[in-house]
Design a protein around this motif. Structure first.
Motif, short mmCIF file in Angstrom:
data_model
loop_
_atom_site.label_atom_id
_atom_site.label_comp_id
_atom_site.label_asym_id
_atom_site.label_seq_id
_atom_site.Cartn_x
_atom_site.Cartn_y
_atom_site.Cartn_z
N ARG A 251 -2.77 5.90 8.64
CA ARG A 251 -2.97 4.59 7.76
C ARG A 251 -2.08 3.69 8.14
NH1 ARG A 251 -0.50 6.75 2.41
NH2 ARG A 251 -0.33 4.60 1.88
N ASP B 34 2.71 16.37 3.28
CA ASP B 34 3.64 15.91 2.95
C ASP B 34 3.78 14.37 3.78
OD1 ASP B 34 4.03 17.54 4.95
OD2 ASP B 34 5.85 18.55 4.45
N GLU C 204 1.72 9.45 1.68
CA GLU C 204 2.20 8.18 1.23
C GLU C 204 2.73 7.57 2.64
OE1 GLU C 204 3.29 10.71 -0.43
OE2 GLU C 204 2.50 10.68 -2.21
N SER D 86 0.66 -1.17 -0.01
CA SER D 86 -0.04 0.09 0.02
C SER D 86 0.93 1.30 0.15
CB SER D 86 -0.91 -0.02 1.27
OG SER D 86 -0.10 0.07 2.39
N ASN D 87 2.13 1.00 0.08
CA ASN D 87 2.89 2.43 0.34
C ASN D 87 2.67 3.31 -0.43
OD1 ASN D 87 5.23 3.06 1.89
ND2 ASN D 87 6.59 2.92 0.32
N LEU D 88 2.45 3.37 -1.70
CA LEU D 88 2.57 4.62 -2.63
C LEU D 88 1.29 5.16 -2.76
CD1 LEU D 88 5.89 4.24 -4.85
CD2 LEU D 88 5.25 5.61 -2.81
N ILE D 89 0.23 4.24 -2.24
CA ILE D 89 -1.30 5.14 -2.53
C ILE D 89 -1.15 6.18 -1.63
CG2 ILE D 89 -3.49 4.63 -2.05
CD1 ILE D 89 -2.79 1.64 -2.15
N GLN D 90 -1.95 7.39 -2.23
CA GLN D 90 -2.07 8.58 -1.69
C GLN D 90 -3.33 8.40 -0.58
OE1 GLN D 90 -1.74 11.87 -4.57
NE2 GLN D 90 0.36 12.18 -3.69
N GLU D 91 -3.14 8.76 0.57
CA GLU D 91 -4.30 8.86 1.37
C GLU D 91 -4.55 9.93 2.25
OE1 GLU D 91 -6.52 6.59 1.89
OE2 GLU D 91 -5.99 4.93 0.89
N ALA E 262 6.32 5.24 3.15
CA ALA E 262 7.77 5.39 3.64
C ALA E 262 8.60 5.24 2.49
CB ALA E 262 8.09 4.83 4.80
N HIS E 263 9.44 5.87 2.45
CA HIS E 263 10.57 5.58 1.29
C HIS E 263 10.75 4.03 1.40
CE1 HIS E 263 14.35 5.64 -0.93
NE2 HIS E 263 13.93 6.50 -1.44
N LYS F 194 0.39 9.80 9.83
CA LYS F 194 0.00 8.58 8.97
C LYS F 194 -0.55 7.56 9.36
CE LYS F 194 4.21 9.80 5.89
NZ LYS F 194 5.46 9.23 5.52
N TRP G 259 8.84 13.88 -0.48
CA TRP G 259 9.88 12.93 -1.56
C TRP G 259 9.16 12.25 -2.50
CZ3 TRP G 259 8.72 7.53 -0.90
CH2 TRP G 259 7.64 7.22 -0.24
N ALA G 260 7.64 11.83 -2.19
CA ALA G 260 7.16 11.14 -3.07
C ALA G 260 6.42 11.57 -4.29
CB ALA G 260 6.17 10.20 -2.33
N GLY H 269 9.67 11.23 4.63
CA GLY H 269 10.09 9.87 4.26
C GLY H 269 9.97 8.82 5.11
#
Lengths: 340, 340, 340, 340
Positions: free
Chosen positions: C237, D7, D10, C23-28, D12-13, C235, D322-323, D204
């Motif tokens: 999430r 920011d 997302e 799920s890491n890069l899903i924007q929430e 984490a890096h 976060k 960062w994303a 990140g």
């Protein structure tokens, strides 16, 4: 009805009212910076034998306790008290309301010893628990006992070794220092404790406690704390003037001696009548134990506190004061003897 | 030296001291459950025209403010005050010390309006900000102005619509209700605000404020809050008795009228002498503006507060009270005229 | 070294890390308003059999306790806990730091009963003492015991009669509900308590507790309290997603069953070896008693908590978790047998 | 939908998730005493050029602010912040909830100067007001500006002269130190401020802020304060490990450079398109002003914060991280140009 309910059932000693009358129209500074407060502090420093003491005037015991303790401690630090301690039981969580836990030790006589405090210290080892920092004692205690000089010296030495503040609640300090079991002088206190207060409310004043800061570390900015807690009286003169009157001569102690004398009379006559006691009090509080039937009959003509059940019987608390008349004691004993 | 520094420079009105003397040895219950407090509350409920009001007695304004506001609010709720509000400026963060933010609105005359409050509400939209819940107003305000009936009605209606408590600091309520600009009756207040207090300290009492709880939601368990904050006086009788005396007849208002009359005399004679003012006060506080040189000369014989710089000049605050003698005003004006 | 020190010595169950990766890069949305938190709450409400529950995600047990209890209580109200209760002993006065006293009852098994609570209520009679308002229980308790359904029903009924909130600390709720002595279902809890939390940190999550508000009175504005106490994770999430994974199927309970199984293995083999225990635990904590010499030898290869002296011997605490390998238990027993 | 809302939209890096995976089953001490936290602190002390720094790991900015400020101040002491300061506006009164007032100074660029602080000091003269003791600054500020080295040096010197603590909120410290306007090194900070934190959440990490205590006076017992406020994470390793990864090489700054680069691209292309800005930001927040109609149209495909009205128009906040993908910026600009 005659009241033995507490030592604040009447107004003030007549000399205090006279002093109020006499000074009434003098214009003074507000907030305890008046000439009466300044004069009382000067006088108390003399009586206490220490010119460096800082003295503040508060309206009552709970206020004095909460302002002092919350000013002395950092957020994670806790007070240690006997399980009977006023701050633990009878102040509606006032200390906790300022953010601090009150740790306790069981105590049969209302007093704390180094060994009891050490137990609390031993149990508090890391940052998952509060850090004990202040020892709260009362003299007289809540059950009428008093600290001897050697007991207080032992506590004092222990607290210094362990880096704990020693704070004495002196709401009934007059009665304590005039107790038959007492060998402490008023002037011993600044040498032995970090802060304490001299109770006026329960010893002849209309209201007021004189808080004495002995330890230099506890003095800075104390008036800020008083103001923040609503304890900086606009007409501070009203309290200062009373302490000036109480300590101008021996009045403070004369009033305490009278209260104790009345209590001893009660105690001794009760003992003679075969009554047992909850605690061995040597001050102005007496805790006789009666059957519930006798308690009910005594209630008809007397006000007093029900202290608690002792088996099938009930301990009551009889409190005497500067204003207790000898006839009141005689009347109580006479009525009791009819019932017994 | 003559003091115009505040309205608590003297003791109490002589009738209050007489009442203290007369009642001194009567035995009473402690903690405000005595016959004087009960009687005063009965009397005040009559004067306020509402039998359901709950009344408590506190020792001073900061204490009344902090006990009330912290009892009324949940942890995330905030008070709204004028930027000149006593709780925002002059109480050493007492409200914040109980955990609550004080939000402010700029106000030239020390008063709040629905529009100003609406601005604060509009800015507070979600859980990342505190939730405004109580509106704090003072009457008289800290700059000596008073609320008219229509202004207070507008505030009251707005607060009800927005589900906000309206709380009035009445440390100088006597002066407000006797002000030349006033059209409010004491009995209007319980209809318009959720809680308010009637100031005794600044209007002839030794100490004491009578806090009136009007809104049912604010009444439960209030004595717990008082005790927890060190505000439950052991000899509560001392305050109750004073309110009994102040409201037995018209004494409370007579004292305020005298204070205002002295202030108007000052104000009018200053105006006549060409002096300008910082604020248009219609109560017992006057804020004349002088050059620094004149202020220095006035200091020789008079005590007063320096209120702040106004350009290159300085505003001072002159306060009159029930105890201000007409000769004091005459003396001040005579001295001033020599200097001007 | 092998650690039996606690149930948070490792990271998270692998499925949780997979879910994070996926799920890491899903924007929430931030602050717990993301689709994972919303989804987890939806899922939990289903599992709990009640569509009206409000669920919030916090980072740990102390945080959950302090945010909840300070949000639920008015300033003069207190919590009641067993003397072993986590909030009383091991949270550095976190509840007191929000202004509330924690009252206690002695309890040998870490549990509270109506009779114990009644004793506390009986002792708190007026405004000079705090007002008990919330009962804090832990399941499992701090000594590893669990509440039966009938015990919890009795508490629940008692609290409702006495107008007390019943709050369950579920830091180890997984272990409790999978305990051999348990007859409670997850879905029983909303019917019996006013609020509780489902512990993630000690049952396979990286971090996170799901606080379930059942009583309508406790729901309003709760997010304000979270934000004010620094408990609204940006976060959010990260926590929501973990509960989504733990409750997507039976993972949460599978992990608890494993932890308990490992503890039972330890306990049973210790018992067989003649070892005595401090408490009868039926969950993932075991409290064996050894001589000090044995404890010292065990320390060489194992991490564990020293729980306290038992006469001349020492009780230690061994904790198992979702990550405890059977070989670790075997190794411990083998080493112990060499020493015994 | 593409989000420029903040920011922390997302996870984490990827390198951080890898590190979590890799270390997952290693058994570690709890509560931040694990090898990852210890290692990260060792590494940060090196990067900061000071072996005596004490470093603690917290879960978020509000938590870091409230734990630090409440640990640093005595009850009557206050923080000074810009009127835009996060602690004053967007933390639900978290500082006040610990008992401390936040004093403010108006500031157009979100920064504080010695002159502004002096004004606050000048206004706070006695115990009727709080005592200013800590200066809170943010870098980047809440409006995206950064402190230059000379500005920070001036503040630092002033605070030392006035005996004020200087505390820097570094929730967006990465972006600040990589800003085009920046001339500060990370290693300058311990020389200039008493405490600060290095924000992970917004640069990140999954979660986490590294609080650096520089002033010896602020170090004692800090973990007690963390625990008391619910800020001592059981699996502290989760945060320590992330900082270890972020500072193992230049990752922390690389991520910030990317965020800033994306913001500059946005800013420069907006400027080119004739758009005006609310504030001159040189970091990862951009505050363009549009007509309400344009804002409404942008909302269709983009998430962002509405920052406030500017006359009849509206300022919005666009945040990069960062994303943020370059395509997202291109898409936004393309869509905007169609609308303009």
């Amino acid at each position: 009805m005659i009241s033995f309910k507490n030592d604040y059932s009447e107004g003030a000693h007549p000399r205090i009212l006279e002093a109020l009358l006499k000074s009434n129209l003098i214009q003074e500074q507000g907030y305890g910076e008046d000439s009466f407060c300044l004069g009382a502090s000067e006088l108390l420093r003399e009586r206490l034998g220490n010119k460096d003491l800082t003295i503040h005037y508060l309206t009552g015991g709970t206020q004095a306790n909460l302002v002092a303790i919350s000013a002395f401690l950092r957020p994670h630090e806790a007070a240690i008290a006997a399980q009977t301690g006023h701050i633990f039981v009878h102040e509606t969580g006032a200390i906790e309301a300022t953010g601090h836990k009150v740790l306790t030790s069981e105590s049969k006589d209302g007093k704390l010893t180094p060994a009891q405090i050490q137990e609390v210290l031993t149990a508090h080892t890391d940052e998952h628990m509060v850090k004990p920092k202040l020892v709260y004692i009362s003299n007289t205690t809540e059950v009428g006992t008093v600290y001897s000089k050697s007991e207080l010296q032992a506590l004092s030495q222990f607290c210094r070794e362990k880096n704990l503040y020693l704070f004495m609640d002196g709401a009934r300090l007059g009665s304590a220092l005039c107790s038959e079991g007492n060998d402490l002088d008023l002037a011993d206190l600044p040498k032995l404790v970090d802060a304490f207060y001299i109770g006026g409310t329960k010893n002849g004043a209309l209201l007021g406690e004189a808080l004495v800061l002995c330890n230099e570390a506890l003095k800075p900015d104390f008036r800020y704390h008083m103001k923040q807690k609503g304890a900086l009286l606009a007409k501070g003169r009203v309290i200062g003037l009373q302490f000036l009157e109480l300590f101008r001569d021996n009045l403070y102690f004369d009033l305490a001696i009278h209260a104790n004398t009345m209590a001893y009379k009660l105690r001794d006559e009760l003992k003679e009548a075969g009554v047992k006691f909850l605690a061995e009090s040597s001050s102005n509080q007496v805790f006789p134990i009666f059957s519930d039937a006798i308690v009910e009959q005594l209630k008809v003509n007397y006000h007093f506190e029900i202290w608690g059940k002792v088996g099938t019987q009930t301990a009551i608390r009889l409190v005497t004061s500067w204003a207790t008349r000898e006839e009141a004691v005689d009347s109580f004993m006479a009525d009791l003897k009819k019932i017994l």
